[in-house]
Design a protein around this motif. Structure first.
Motif, PDB file in Angstrom:
ATOM      1  N   LYS A 110       0.829  -1.212   0.000  1.00  0.00           N
ATOM      2  CA  LYS A 110       0.000   0.000   0.000  1.00  0.00           C
ATOM      3  C   LYS A 110       0.861   1.260   0.000  1.00  0.00           C
ATOM      4  O   LYS A 110       0.540   2.239  -0.679  1.00  0.00           O
ATOM      5  N   GLN A 114       0.743   4.014  -2.911  1.00  0.00           N
ATOM      6  CA  GLN A 114       0.430   5.402  -2.574  1.00  0.00           C
ATOM      7  C   GLN A 114       1.523   6.334  -3.081  1.00  0.00           C
ATOM      8  O   GLN A 114       1.246   7.455  -3.517  1.00  0.00           O
ATOM      9  N   ARG A 130      -3.877   3.411  -8.354  1.00  0.00           N
ATOM     10  CA  ARG A 130      -5.143   3.680  -7.657  1.00  0.00           C
ATOM     11  C   ARG A 130      -6.051   2.457  -7.680  1.00  0.00           C
ATOM     12  O   ARG A 130      -6.686   2.116  -6.666  1.00  0.00           O
ATOM     13  N   THR A 149     -10.381   6.379  -2.936  1.00  0.00           N
ATOM     14  CA  THR A 149      -9.235   6.198  -3.829  1.00  0.00           C
ATOM     15  C   THR A 149      -9.666   6.171  -5.292  1.00  0.00           C
ATOM     16  O   THR A 149      -8.919   6.592  -6.182  1.00  0.00           O
TER      17      THR A 149
END
Length: 211
Positions: A110, A114, A130, A149
């Protein structure tokens, strides 16, 4: 003689103008030369960065082929740290995120996804990150965060996938009517020849949409 006097006057005027403005002109020329040199130097630097980043990215690809997780992580980390402005950094982060997630390290996956969302120079890489990040959040039952997101603009080529994943999140939230709308939108936006259409159609069928 009149001609000589006229010429002399012009010369005197030119000298007077130069005495008054010569320093400014020379300074402007020097600044212009410095700017040109700076631009050329920056281009050389960028090209050098791209070449070096490409070599490190090869290590990432080799790591993927040999399934060497440590090599992938190390090379991807080097690209993110030293060459963040190159496309290779975001591409390697996507690969490393996939490896980390498959090995059970969702937290690192993650974080890398990100990073791509926040720093990628390529819109396509950002959109892929995304989608993958939202998918992980959905698996973790972080439904609101997953939907957040997916909100916002993205490249048109990803319209169908974004709508489809929104449908998955809405289904998980128990919002079946909204999920149907999202899946139908996904079908409308997907290529008619896409094999993934059948998957979306099955999801709609599962929600009681039988054509």
């Amino acid at each position: 003689m009149a001609y000589d006097l006229e010429e002399q006057e012009k010369v005197d005027e030119l000298k007077a103008w130069w005495n008054k403005n010569g320093t400014t002109v020379m300074l402007a020329v020097a600044v212009f030369a410095a700017v040109v040199a700076g631009i050329q130097g920056w281009r050389v630097y960028q090209n050098s960065q791209q070449r070096q980043a490409a070599l490190v990215y090869e290590a990432v690809q080799n790591g993927v082929q040999s399934k060497d997780i440590k090599r992938i992580r190390d090379a991807a980390g080097q690209l993110i740290e030293k060459y963040p402005g190159t496309p290779y950094a975001s591409r390697s982060a996507l690969l490393a995120a996939g490896v980390n997630y498959e090995s059970g390290d969702a937290k690192s996956a993650k974080a890398q996804l990100q990073w791509v969302v926040d720093h990628a120079k390529e819109d396509g890489a950002r959109d892929i990150a995304r989608l993958r990040l939202a998918g992980i959040l959905l698996d973790e039952k972080s439904h609101e965060e997953a939907m957040k997101t997916l909100e916002g603009s993205h490249e048109k080529a990803f319209d169908g996938l974004f709508s489809d994943l929104k449908g998955d999140v809405l289904t998980a939230q128990g919002k079946m009517a909204d999920a149907r709308v999202a899946y139908k939108a996904a079908l409308e936006k997907m290529d008619g020849k896409s094999a993934y259409r059948q998957v979306v159609e099955m999801k709609l069928y599962g929600l009681g949409e039988h054509g």
